[in-house]
Design a protein around this motif. Structure first.
Motif, short mmCIF file in Angstrom:
data_model
loop_
_atom_site.label_atom_id
_atom_site.label_comp_id
_atom_site.label_asym_id
_atom_site.label_seq_id
_atom_site.Cartn_x
_atom_site.Cartn_y
_atom_site.Cartn_z
N LEU A 96 0.86 -1.17 0.00
CA LEU A 96 0.00 0.00 0.00
C LEU A 96 0.90 1.22 0.00
N LEU A 97 0.54 2.21 -0.79
CA LEU A 97 1.31 3.45 -0.85
C LEU A 97 0.45 4.56 -0.28
N ARG A 98 1.03 5.30 0.67
CA ARG A 98 0.32 6.41 1.30
C ARG A 98 0.99 7.72 0.93
N PHE A 99 0.16 8.76 0.89
CA PHE A 99 0.60 10.08 0.45
C PHE A 99 0.23 11.12 1.50
N ALA A 100 0.94 12.22 1.52
CA ALA A 100 0.68 13.29 2.50
C ALA A 100 -0.68 13.92 2.27
N ASP A 101 -1.34 14.26 3.35
CA ASP A 101 -2.59 15.03 3.35
C ASP A 101 -3.78 14.36 2.69
N THR A 102 -3.76 13.03 2.57
CA THR A 102 -4.93 12.32 2.06
C THR A 102 -5.02 10.95 2.71
N GLU A 103 -6.24 10.53 2.98
CA GLU A 103 -6.48 9.21 3.56
C GLU A 103 -6.46 8.12 2.49
N ASP A 104 -6.67 8.52 1.24
CA ASP A 104 -6.71 7.56 0.15
C ASP A 104 -5.31 7.05 -0.14
N CYS A 105 -5.24 5.83 -0.65
CA CYS A 105 -3.93 5.23 -0.93
C CYS A 105 -3.99 4.47 -2.24
N ALA A 106 -2.83 4.05 -2.71
CA ALA A 106 -2.70 3.27 -3.95
C ALA A 106 -2.08 1.93 -3.60
#
Length: 120
Positions: A96-106
């Motif tokens: 799972l890839l997480r990004f700053a300032d968002t709960e959504d992931c890839a």
């Protein structure tokens, strides 16, 4: 259509067709996109905040528009800017890839893991 501003690819504005209101993004502002049939939910940074917009474009076409070293497909449903990843979670069975300032992931598919591992 790529609107170039010099030779640096980070300065090239990408014009994503979206009906009468195209979405214009710098590749450095693009975070990731999730495919939804012939549409993509595009996550990007604008005015200091993460925004998302549903655009009628295929993920393959979007990948062609963002022709940079840092933006790659990592799953049949995800296009990711690997410079924007803050956390990767998981193991060889899946990431799972997480990004700053968002709960959504890839996610990264097992079949794409080998081709994208140099960017992780």
């Amino acid at each position: 259509m790529i609107l170039s501003q010099g030779n640096d690819c980070h300065l090239a504005m990408v014009d994503i067709p979206n009906g009468s209101q195209p979405l214009k993004l710098l590749p450095s502002d693009f975070i990731f996109a999730k495919s939804m049939d012939n549409y993509c939910m595009i996550y990007f940074r604008m005015d200091g905040a993460v925004k998302k917009r549903l655009v009628r474009i295929t993920l393959s076409r979007l990948s062609e528009l963002f022709n940079t070293k840092s933006i790659h497909r990592c799953h049949r449903s995800f296009l990711v800017n690997f410079e924007k990843i803050i956390v990767k979670e998981g193991n060889a069975k899946g990431f799972l890839l997480r990004f700053a300032d968002t709960e959504d992931c890839a996610v990264i598919s097992r079949s794409a893991l080998k081709s994208v591992s140099p960017y992780l």
